[in-house]
Scaffold this active site. Structure first.
Site, PDB file in Angstrom:
ATOM      1  N   TYR A 284     101.623  51.154  29.789  1.00 38.25           N
ATOM      2  CA  TYR A 284     100.307  50.822  29.240  1.00 38.25           C
ATOM      3  C   TYR A 284      99.232  51.425  30.136  1.00 38.25           C
ATOM      4  O   TYR A 284      99.264  51.262  31.356  1.00 38.25           O
ATOM      5  CB  TYR A 284     100.128  49.300  29.181  1.00 38.25           C
ATOM      6  CG  TYR A 284      98.824  48.853  28.577  1.00 38.25           C
ATOM      7  CD1 TYR A 284      98.514  49.121  27.251  1.00 38.25           C
ATOM      8  CD2 TYR A 284      97.880  48.149  29.330  1.00 38.25           C
ATOM      9  CE1 TYR A 284      97.315  48.698  26.683  1.00 38.25           C
ATOM     10  CE2 TYR A 284      96.685  47.713  28.778  1.00 38.25           C
ATOM     11  CZ  TYR A 284      96.401  47.996  27.455  1.00 38.25           C
ATOM     12  OH  TYR A 284      95.214  47.570  26.899  1.00 38.25           O
TER      13      TYR A 284
ATOM     14  N   ASP B 138      98.940  55.832  37.338  1.00 41.60           N
ATOM     15  CA  ASP B 138      98.132  54.704  36.911  1.00 41.60           C
ATOM     16  C   ASP B 138      98.494  53.531  37.814  1.00 41.60           C
ATOM     17  O   ASP B 138      99.497  52.851  37.608  1.00 41.60           O
ATOM     18  CB  ASP B 138      98.418  54.397  35.437  1.00 41.60           C
ATOM     19  CG  ASP B 138      97.665  53.156  34.960  1.00 41.60           C
ATOM     20  OD1 ASP B 138      97.052  52.471  35.798  1.00 41.60           O
ATOM     21  OD2 ASP B 138      97.709  52.876  33.744  1.00 41.60           O
TER      22      ASP B 138
ATOM     23  N   LYS C  57      91.958  45.951  38.163  1.00 42.68           N
ATOM     24  CA  LYS C  57      92.517  44.678  38.616  1.00 42.68           C
ATOM     25  C   LYS C  57      92.152  44.344  40.073  1.00 42.68           C
ATOM     26  O   LYS C  57      91.011  44.008  40.325  1.00 42.68           O
ATOM     27  CB  LYS C  57      94.016  44.656  38.331  1.00 42.68           C
ATOM     28  CG  LYS C  57      94.197  44.791  36.796  1.00 42.68           C
ATOM     29  CD  LYS C  57      95.570  44.634  36.259  1.00 42.68           C
ATOM     30  CE  LYS C  57      95.504  44.569  34.733  1.00 42.68           C
ATOM     31  NZ  LYS C  57      96.300  45.523  34.017  1.00 42.68           N
TER      32      LYS C  57
END
Ligand SMILES: *Cc1c(COP(=O)(O)O)cnc(C)c1O
Length: 427
Positions: A144, A239, A267
Protein backbone atom coordinates in the site's frame (compact mmCIF):
# COMPACT_ATOMS: atom_id res chain seq x y z
CA UNK A 1 -17.68 -5.06 27.72
CA UNK A 2 -20.44 -2.79 26.56
CA UNK A 3 -20.28 -0.59 23.52
CA UNK A 4 -23.60 1.22 23.86
CA UNK A 5 -22.37 4.75 23.36
CA UNK A 6 -19.98 3.73 20.58
CA UNK A 7 -22.83 2.01 18.71
CA UNK A 8 -25.04 5.08 19.08
CA UNK A 9 -22.25 7.39 17.95
CA UNK A 10 -21.59 5.18 14.94
CA UNK A 11 -25.27 5.29 13.96
CA UNK A 12 -25.11 9.11 14.11
CA UNK A 13 -21.87 9.19 12.14
CA UNK A 14 -23.29 7.02 9.37
CA UNK A 15 -25.91 9.66 8.66
CA UNK A 16 -23.39 12.31 7.73
CA UNK A 17 -20.09 10.51 6.96
CA UNK A 18 -19.88 7.76 4.29
CA UNK A 19 -19.76 4.48 6.20
CA UNK A 20 -19.50 6.51 9.40
CA UNK A 21 -15.73 6.82 9.09
CA UNK A 22 -13.10 9.01 7.48
CA UNK A 23 -10.90 6.07 6.50
CA UNK A 24 -12.42 2.73 5.45
CA UNK A 25 -10.48 0.26 7.61
CA UNK A 26 -11.83 1.92 10.77
CA UNK A 27 -15.33 0.68 9.94
CA UNK A 28 -14.85 -2.95 11.12
CA UNK A 29 -16.23 -4.26 7.81
CA UNK A 30 -13.57 -6.98 7.72
CA UNK A 31 -14.35 -8.25 11.22
CA UNK A 32 -18.04 -7.39 11.55
CA UNK A 33 -19.71 -5.38 14.29
CA UNK A 34 -19.50 -1.64 14.81
CA UNK A 35 -16.37 0.36 15.55
CA UNK A 36 -15.57 1.67 18.99
CA UNK A 37 -15.29 5.42 19.39
CA UNK A 38 -12.26 6.68 21.29
CA UNK A 39 -12.65 9.38 23.91
CA UNK A 40 -9.03 9.70 24.91
CA UNK A 41 -5.77 7.80 25.08
CA UNK A 42 -2.70 7.84 27.27
CA UNK A 43 0.39 5.68 26.97
CA UNK A 44 -0.65 2.35 25.50
CA UNK A 45 -4.28 2.62 26.65
CA UNK A 46 -7.31 3.70 24.66
CA UNK A 47 -10.38 4.80 26.61
CA UNK A 48 -13.55 4.52 24.59
CA UNK A 49 -16.83 6.40 24.90
CA UNK A 50 -18.24 3.62 27.10
CA UNK A 51 -15.23 3.99 29.42
CA UNK A 52 -13.68 0.65 28.50
CA UNK A 53 -9.89 0.59 28.69
CA UNK A 54 -8.14 -1.14 25.81
CA UNK A 55 -4.51 -2.03 25.20
CA UNK A 56 -3.71 -0.49 21.84
CA UNK A 57 -1.82 -2.51 19.22
CA UNK A 58 -2.35 -0.16 16.29
CA UNK A 59 -0.77 3.02 17.65
CA UNK A 60 -2.84 5.11 15.22
CA UNK A 61 -1.53 2.73 12.50
CA UNK A 62 2.05 3.47 13.43
CA UNK A 63 2.70 7.04 14.54
CA UNK A 64 2.32 6.68 18.31
CA UNK A 65 5.50 4.65 18.69
CA UNK A 66 6.17 6.10 22.15
CA UNK A 67 2.56 5.83 23.28
CA UNK A 68 -0.38 8.22 23.23
CA UNK A 69 -0.27 11.79 24.52
CA UNK A 70 3.48 11.49 24.87
CA UNK A 71 4.54 14.37 27.10
CA UNK A 72 7.32 16.02 25.00
CA UNK A 73 5.09 15.97 21.90
CA UNK A 74 2.06 17.37 23.72
CA UNK A 75 4.20 20.11 25.23
CA UNK A 76 5.71 21.06 21.87
CA UNK A 77 2.30 21.28 20.21
CA UNK A 78 0.80 23.36 23.03
CA UNK A 79 3.69 25.80 23.01
CA UNK A 80 3.70 26.11 19.26
CA UNK A 81 -0.07 26.67 19.02
CA UNK A 82 0.22 29.84 21.11
CA UNK A 83 2.34 31.47 18.40
CA UNK A 84 0.08 30.77 15.45
CA UNK A 85 -0.79 27.56 13.65
CA UNK A 86 -0.20 28.28 9.95
CA UNK A 87 1.45 31.02 7.92
CA UNK A 88 2.19 29.79 4.42
CA UNK A 89 5.56 31.48 4.96
CA UNK A 90 8.81 29.69 5.93
CA UNK A 91 9.64 28.96 9.57
CA UNK A 92 12.99 28.04 11.18
CA UNK A 93 11.40 24.88 12.56
CA UNK A 94 11.11 23.36 9.06
CA UNK A 95 14.88 23.56 8.58
CA UNK A 96 15.50 22.15 12.05
CA UNK A 97 13.43 19.01 11.49
CA UNK A 98 14.79 18.62 7.95
CA UNK A 99 18.36 18.72 9.32
CA UNK A 100 17.54 16.12 11.95
CA UNK A 101 15.82 13.79 9.46
CA UNK A 102 18.73 14.07 7.02
CA UNK A 103 21.11 13.22 9.85
CA UNK A 104 19.09 10.20 10.99
CA UNK A 105 18.30 8.60 7.62
CA UNK A 106 21.07 7.08 5.46
CA UNK A 107 21.72 8.42 1.98
CA UNK A 108 19.50 11.51 1.89
CA UNK A 109 20.59 15.15 1.53
CA UNK A 110 17.28 16.93 1.20
CA UNK A 111 13.71 16.33 2.32
CA UNK A 112 10.37 17.88 1.34
CA UNK A 113 7.50 17.84 3.83
CA UNK A 114 3.91 17.13 2.81
CA UNK A 115 0.74 16.28 4.73
CA UNK A 116 0.31 12.52 4.38
CA UNK A 117 1.97 9.30 3.31
CA UNK A 118 -0.26 9.30 0.24
CA UNK A 119 1.08 12.66 -0.86
CA UNK A 120 4.64 11.59 -0.17
CA UNK A 121 4.41 8.48 -2.38
CA UNK A 122 2.48 10.24 -5.11
CA UNK A 123 5.08 13.02 -5.22
CA UNK A 124 8.00 10.57 -5.08
CA UNK A 125 6.72 8.80 -8.18
CA UNK A 126 6.20 12.10 -10.01
CA UNK A 127 9.76 13.08 -9.12
CA UNK A 128 11.08 9.71 -10.33
CA UNK A 129 9.21 10.10 -13.61
CA UNK A 130 10.39 13.68 -14.05
CA UNK A 131 13.95 12.71 -13.23
CA UNK A 132 14.19 9.66 -15.49
CA UNK A 133 11.89 10.89 -18.27
CA UNK A 134 10.16 7.48 -18.13
CA UNK A 135 6.54 6.73 -17.28
CA UNK A 136 5.98 3.24 -15.91
CA UNK A 137 6.39 2.06 -12.35
CA UNK A 138 6.57 -1.38 -10.79
CA UNK A 139 4.72 -1.99 -7.55
CA UNK A 140 4.08 -5.16 -5.58
CA UNK A 141 0.73 -6.85 -4.96
CA UNK A 142 -0.39 -6.20 -1.41
CA UNK A 143 1.85 -3.17 -0.91
CA UNK A 144 0.00 0.00 0.00
CA UNK A 145 1.39 3.38 -0.98
CA UNK A 146 -1.61 5.55 -0.18
CA UNK A 147 -4.75 6.10 -2.19
CA UNK A 148 -3.51 8.05 -5.19
CA UNK A 149 -4.69 6.60 -8.53
CA UNK A 150 -1.43 5.02 -9.67
CA UNK A 151 -1.24 2.87 -6.53
CA UNK A 152 -4.78 1.51 -6.29
CA UNK A 153 -3.83 -1.60 -8.15
CA UNK A 154 -3.79 -4.54 -5.73
CA UNK A 155 -3.16 -2.13 -2.93
CA UNK A 156 -3.30 -4.17 0.26
CA UNK A 157 -5.04 -3.51 3.61
CA UNK A 158 -8.15 -1.35 3.27
CA UNK A 159 -8.39 -1.73 -0.48
CA UNK A 160 -8.11 -5.51 -0.22
CA UNK A 161 -10.38 -5.77 2.78
CA UNK A 162 -13.10 -4.16 0.72
CA UNK A 163 -12.62 -6.29 -2.34
CA UNK A 164 -11.85 -3.37 -4.63
CA UNK A 165 -8.21 -3.95 -5.49
CA UNK A 166 -8.80 -2.00 -8.67
CA UNK A 167 -10.92 0.89 -7.50
CA UNK A 168 -13.56 2.36 -9.78
CA UNK A 169 -12.48 5.87 -10.69
CA UNK A 170 -8.93 4.86 -11.55
CA UNK A 171 -8.59 5.25 -15.32
CA UNK A 172 -7.26 2.56 -17.62
CA UNK A 173 -4.67 5.07 -18.77
CA UNK A 174 -3.32 5.35 -15.24
CA UNK A 175 -3.53 1.64 -14.49
CA UNK A 176 -1.50 0.70 -17.59
CA UNK A 177 1.54 2.54 -16.26
CA UNK A 178 1.53 0.55 -13.01
CA UNK A 179 3.11 -2.87 -13.45
CA UNK A 180 2.56 -5.48 -10.78
CA UNK A 181 4.85 -8.12 -9.34
CA UNK A 182 4.36 -10.50 -6.41
CA UNK A 183 6.28 -9.50 -3.26
CA UNK A 184 9.55 -11.41 -2.86
CA UNK A 185 9.56 -12.46 -6.53
CA UNK A 186 12.73 -11.04 -8.09
CA UNK A 187 12.33 -13.06 -11.29
CA UNK A 188 8.91 -11.49 -11.92
CA UNK A 189 10.50 -8.05 -11.58
CA UNK A 190 13.25 -8.94 -14.03
CA UNK A 191 10.64 -10.19 -16.50
CA UNK A 192 8.72 -6.92 -16.27
CA UNK A 193 11.90 -4.92 -16.86
CA UNK A 194 12.71 -7.07 -19.87
CA UNK A 195 9.19 -6.72 -21.29
CA UNK A 196 9.21 -2.93 -20.89
CA UNK A 197 12.70 -1.94 -21.99
CA UNK A 198 13.70 1.63 -21.16
CA UNK A 199 10.19 2.44 -19.92
CA UNK A 200 10.38 2.00 -16.17
CA UNK A 201 10.97 5.08 -14.04
CA UNK A 202 10.82 3.49 -10.63
CA UNK A 203 10.24 0.44 -8.51
CA UNK A 204 8.30 1.34 -5.37
CA UNK A 205 8.17 -1.05 -2.44
CA UNK A 206 7.51 -1.29 1.26
CA UNK A 207 10.95 -2.64 2.32
CA UNK A 208 9.04 -4.49 5.03
CA UNK A 209 5.40 -4.80 4.03
CA UNK A 210 2.90 -3.76 6.67
CA UNK A 211 -0.30 -3.72 4.67
CA UNK A 212 -0.88 -7.43 4.09
CA UNK A 213 -0.01 -8.22 7.64
CA UNK A 214 3.69 -7.94 8.33
CA UNK A 215 5.66 -9.49 5.47
CA UNK A 216 9.44 -9.59 5.50
CA UNK A 217 11.61 -9.35 2.42
CA UNK A 218 13.42 -12.64 1.74
CA UNK A 219 17.21 -12.46 2.07
CA UNK A 220 18.63 -11.02 -1.15
CA UNK A 221 15.30 -9.71 -2.46
CA UNK A 222 15.86 -6.00 -1.77
CA UNK A 223 19.52 -6.35 -2.78
CA UNK A 224 18.33 -7.88 -6.05
CA UNK A 225 15.98 -4.96 -6.68
CA UNK A 226 18.82 -2.54 -5.97
CA UNK A 227 21.01 -4.31 -8.50
CA UNK A 228 18.30 -4.44 -11.17
CA UNK A 229 17.59 -0.73 -10.68
CA UNK A 230 21.28 0.17 -11.04
CA UNK A 231 21.59 -1.97 -14.14
CA UNK A 232 18.61 -0.40 -15.91
CA UNK A 233 18.63 3.22 -14.75
CA UNK A 234 15.52 2.72 -12.62
CA UNK A 235 15.02 4.58 -9.33
CA UNK A 236 14.35 2.47 -6.26
CA UNK A 237 11.74 4.05 -4.01
CA UNK A 238 11.45 2.72 -0.47
CA UNK A 239 8.07 3.55 0.96
CA UNK A 240 9.07 3.92 4.59
CA UNK A 241 5.83 5.57 5.64
CA UNK A 242 5.39 2.67 8.07
CA UNK A 243 8.97 1.54 8.69
CA UNK A 244 10.68 4.95 8.80
CA UNK A 245 11.76 5.93 12.33
CA UNK A 246 10.09 2.69 13.51
CA UNK A 247 12.43 -0.17 12.61
CA UNK A 248 15.52 1.90 13.45
CA UNK A 249 16.58 5.56 13.60
CA UNK A 250 17.29 5.30 9.90
CA UNK A 251 14.35 2.99 9.16
CA UNK A 252 14.46 -0.15 7.03
CA UNK A 253 17.41 1.18 5.02
CA UNK A 254 19.51 1.12 8.17
CA UNK A 255 18.14 -2.13 9.59
CA UNK A 256 18.35 -4.09 6.33
CA UNK A 257 21.41 -2.39 4.87
CA UNK A 258 19.97 -1.62 1.43
CA UNK A 259 19.88 1.92 0.07
CA UNK A 260 17.02 3.44 -1.88
CA UNK A 261 17.16 6.40 -4.28
CA UNK A 262 14.04 8.05 -2.93
CA UNK A 263 12.54 7.41 0.51
CA UNK A 264 9.04 8.33 1.63
CA UNK A 265 7.87 8.96 5.17
CA UNK A 266 4.66 9.48 7.12
CA UNK A 267 3.17 8.27 10.38
CA UNK A 268 6.00 8.45 13.01
CA UNK A 269 7.58 11.52 11.38
CA UNK A 270 4.51 13.57 12.35
CA UNK A 271 4.34 12.41 15.95
CA UNK A 272 0.58 11.94 15.52
CA UNK A 273 -0.09 15.02 13.42
CA UNK A 274 -0.66 14.86 9.64
CA UNK A 275 2.83 14.80 8.12
CA UNK A 276 4.43 13.02 5.21
CA UNK A 277 7.79 13.58 3.53
CA UNK A 278 9.97 12.38 0.69
CA UNK A 279 13.72 12.58 0.47
CA UNK A 280 16.69 11.79 -1.77
CA UNK A 281 20.16 13.01 -2.60
CA UNK A 282 20.66 16.64 -3.73
CA UNK A 283 20.91 15.71 -7.37
CA UNK A 284 17.53 14.01 -7.54
CA UNK A 285 15.86 16.59 -5.28
CA UNK A 286 17.17 19.44 -7.49
CA UNK A 287 14.56 18.39 -10.05
CA UNK A 288 11.79 19.45 -7.68
CA UNK A 289 10.12 22.89 -7.87
CA UNK A 290 11.22 25.61 -7.29
CA UNK A 291 14.77 24.35 -8.08
CA UNK A 292 13.60 22.20 -10.97
CA UNK A 293 10.58 21.54 -13.20
CA UNK A 294 8.81 18.75 -11.26
CA UNK A 295 5.91 20.50 -9.56
CA UNK A 296 4.82 19.79 -6.01
CA UNK A 297 3.28 22.11 -3.44
CA UNK A 298 1.07 22.39 -0.34
CA UNK A 299 -0.70 25.18 1.55
CA UNK A 300 -0.27 23.40 4.88
CA UNK A 301 2.99 21.59 4.08
CA UNK A 302 5.58 22.09 6.82
CA UNK A 303 2.76 23.30 9.06
CA UNK A 304 4.28 24.64 12.30
CA UNK A 305 2.10 22.56 14.63
CA UNK A 306 2.84 19.39 12.70
CA UNK A 307 6.55 20.20 12.49
CA UNK A 308 6.67 20.86 16.24
CA UNK A 309 5.10 17.46 16.95
CA UNK A 310 7.36 15.72 14.45
CA UNK A 311 10.46 17.44 15.79
CA UNK A 312 9.66 16.47 19.37
CA UNK A 313 9.15 12.86 18.27
CA UNK A 314 12.28 12.58 16.11
CA UNK A 315 14.40 14.22 18.82
CA UNK A 316 13.30 11.58 21.31
CA UNK A 317 14.04 8.76 18.87
CA UNK A 318 17.38 10.27 17.94
CA UNK A 319 18.50 10.78 21.50
CA UNK A 320 17.18 7.45 22.80
CA UNK A 321 18.24 4.76 20.35
CA UNK A 322 17.61 2.28 23.21
CA UNK A 323 13.93 2.76 22.34
CA UNK A 324 14.34 0.54 19.27
CA UNK A 325 16.00 -2.15 21.33
CA UNK A 326 13.30 -1.94 23.97
CA UNK A 327 10.56 -2.18 21.32
CA UNK A 328 12.28 -5.14 19.69
CA UNK A 329 12.53 -6.94 23.03
CA UNK A 330 8.89 -6.34 23.87
CA UNK A 331 7.78 -7.55 20.45
CA UNK A 332 10.00 -10.64 20.72
CA UNK A 333 8.45 -11.36 24.15
CA UNK A 334 4.95 -11.10 22.69
CA UNK A 335 6.00 -13.28 19.76
CA UNK A 336 7.29 -15.98 22.08
CA UNK A 337 4.17 -15.90 24.23
CA UNK A 338 1.80 -16.02 21.26
CA UNK A 339 3.79 -18.80 19.66
CA UNK A 340 3.25 -21.04 22.68
CA UNK A 341 -0.43 -20.18 23.00
CA UNK A 342 -1.09 -20.73 19.30
CA UNK A 343 0.83 -23.98 19.28
CA UNK A 344 -1.26 -25.19 22.21
CA UNK A 345 -4.46 -24.18 20.42
CA UNK A 346 -3.79 -26.56 17.53
CA UNK A 347 -4.68 -23.86 14.98
CA UNK A 348 -2.85 -23.54 11.68
CA UNK A 349 -0.97 -20.28 11.96
CA UNK A 350 2.21 -18.33 11.34
CA UNK A 351 3.64 -15.28 13.02
CA UNK A 352 5.67 -12.74 11.07
CA UNK A 353 7.77 -10.24 12.98
CA UNK A 354 10.54 -7.71 12.59
CA UNK A 355 11.37 -4.93 15.06
CA UNK A 356 8.10 -3.62 16.50
CA UNK A 357 5.91 -5.00 13.70
CA UNK A 358 4.21 -8.35 14.15
CA UNK A 359 1.22 -10.17 12.66
CA UNK A 360 -0.57 -13.44 13.29
CA UNK A 361 -1.91 -15.21 10.20
CA UNK A 362 -4.19 -18.21 10.34
CA UNK A 363 -2.39 -20.01 7.53
CA UNK A 364 0.92 -21.86 7.23
CA UNK A 365 3.22 -19.18 5.86
CA UNK A 366 2.91 -15.66 4.50
CA UNK A 367 5.51 -14.19 2.17
CA UNK A 368 3.40 -12.29 -0.38
CA UNK A 369 -0.15 -11.17 -1.01
CA UNK A 370 -1.42 -14.46 -2.36
CA UNK A 371 -0.20 -16.40 0.67
CA UNK A 372 -1.59 -13.69 3.02
CA UNK A 373 -4.99 -14.01 1.35
CA UNK A 374 -5.09 -17.71 2.26
CA UNK A 375 -5.46 -16.80 5.94
CA UNK A 376 -8.63 -18.06 7.60
CA UNK A 377 -10.63 -14.88 7.98
CA UNK A 378 -13.39 -16.47 10.07
CA UNK A 379 -10.84 -17.48 12.69
CA UNK A 380 -9.30 -14.01 12.57
CA UNK A 381 -12.70 -12.36 13.08
CA UNK A 382 -13.42 -14.44 16.16
CA UNK A 383 -9.90 -13.88 17.45
CA UNK A 384 -10.26 -10.12 16.95
CA UNK A 385 -13.60 -9.87 18.75
CA UNK A 386 -12.48 -12.22 21.51
CA UNK A 387 -9.39 -10.09 22.12
CA UNK A 388 -11.48 -6.91 22.11
CA UNK A 389 -13.68 -8.39 24.84
CA UNK A 390 -10.51 -9.02 26.83
CA UNK A 391 -9.50 -5.38 26.45
CA UNK A 392 -7.00 -5.77 23.62
CA UNK A 393 -7.43 -3.64 20.52
CA UNK A 394 -5.89 -5.39 17.50
CA UNK A 395 -6.06 -4.01 13.96
CA UNK A 396 -9.58 -4.81 12.70
CA UNK A 397 -8.34 -6.65 9.60
CA UNK A 398 -6.16 -9.70 8.99
CA UNK A 399 -4.35 -7.64 6.35
CA UNK A 400 -2.74 -5.33 8.88
CA UNK A 401 0.38 -5.53 10.93
CA UNK A 402 0.22 -4.84 14.66
CA UNK A 403 2.34 -1.86 15.71
CA UNK A 404 3.82 -1.93 19.16
CA UNK A 405 4.49 1.20 21.16
CA UNK A 406 7.10 1.61 23.86
CA UNK A 407 4.53 2.52 26.52
CA UNK A 408 3.47 -1.16 26.58
CA UNK A 409 4.55 -2.77 29.83
CA UNK A 410 5.39 -6.44 30.31
CA UNK A 411 2.15 -6.72 32.34
CA UNK A 412 0.27 -5.48 29.27
CA UNK A 413 2.07 -8.05 27.12
CA UNK A 414 1.27 -10.81 29.64
CA UNK A 415 -2.35 -9.73 29.68
CA UNK A 416 -2.37 -9.93 25.87
CA UNK A 417 -0.82 -13.41 25.81
CA UNK A 418 -3.22 -14.68 28.49
CA UNK A 419 -6.15 -13.15 26.63
CA UNK A 420 -5.04 -14.88 23.42
CA UNK A 421 -4.83 -18.16 25.31
CA UNK A 422 -8.35 -17.76 26.66
CA UNK A 423 -9.79 -16.67 23.31
CA UNK A 424 -8.08 -19.34 21.23
CA UNK A 425 -9.12 -22.14 23.57
CA UNK A 426 -12.71 -20.97 23.13
CA UNK A 427 -12.56 -21.02 19.32
C1 LIG B 1 -0.07 4.41 5.75
C2 LIG B 1 0.76 4.18 4.57
C3 LIG B 1 0.72 5.03 3.46
C4 LIG B 1 -0.29 6.14 3.34
O1 LIG B 1 -0.13 7.14 4.29
P1 LIG B 1 -1.36 8.09 4.63
O2 LIG B 1 -0.78 9.06 5.61
O3 LIG B 1 -2.43 7.21 5.18
O4 LIG B 1 -1.78 8.75 3.37
C5 LIG B 1 1.61 4.82 2.44
N1 LIG B 1 2.50 3.81 2.50
C6 LIG B 1 2.56 2.97 3.54
C7 LIG B 1 3.60 1.90 3.55
C8 LIG B 1 1.69 3.11 4.60
O5 LIG B 1 1.73 2.25 5.61
Amino acid sequence: MLYKRSSALFAEAEKVIPGGVNSPVRAFKAVGGTPIFVKKAKGTYLYDEDDNRLIDYIASWGPMILGHAYEPVVKAVKERAESGTSFGIPTALETEIAKLAVQMVPGIDKIRFVNSGTEACMSAVRLARGYTGKEKIIKFSGCYHGHSDAFLIQAGSGAVTFGSPNSPGVTKGTAKDTLLAPYNDLDAVKELIKANPGEIAAIIIEPVAGNMGCVLPNPGFLEGLREACDLHGILLIFDEVMTGFRLARGGAQELLGVKADIVTFGKVIGGGLPVGAFAANSEIMSHLAPDGPVYQAGTLSGNPLAMAAGMAMLKELNERPDVFKSLEEKTAYLHKGLLKVLNDSGKVFCINRIGSMISVHFTEEVFDFESAAKGNNETFKMFFHGMLKEGVYLPPSAFESWFLNDALSYEDLDHTINAANKVLRGL
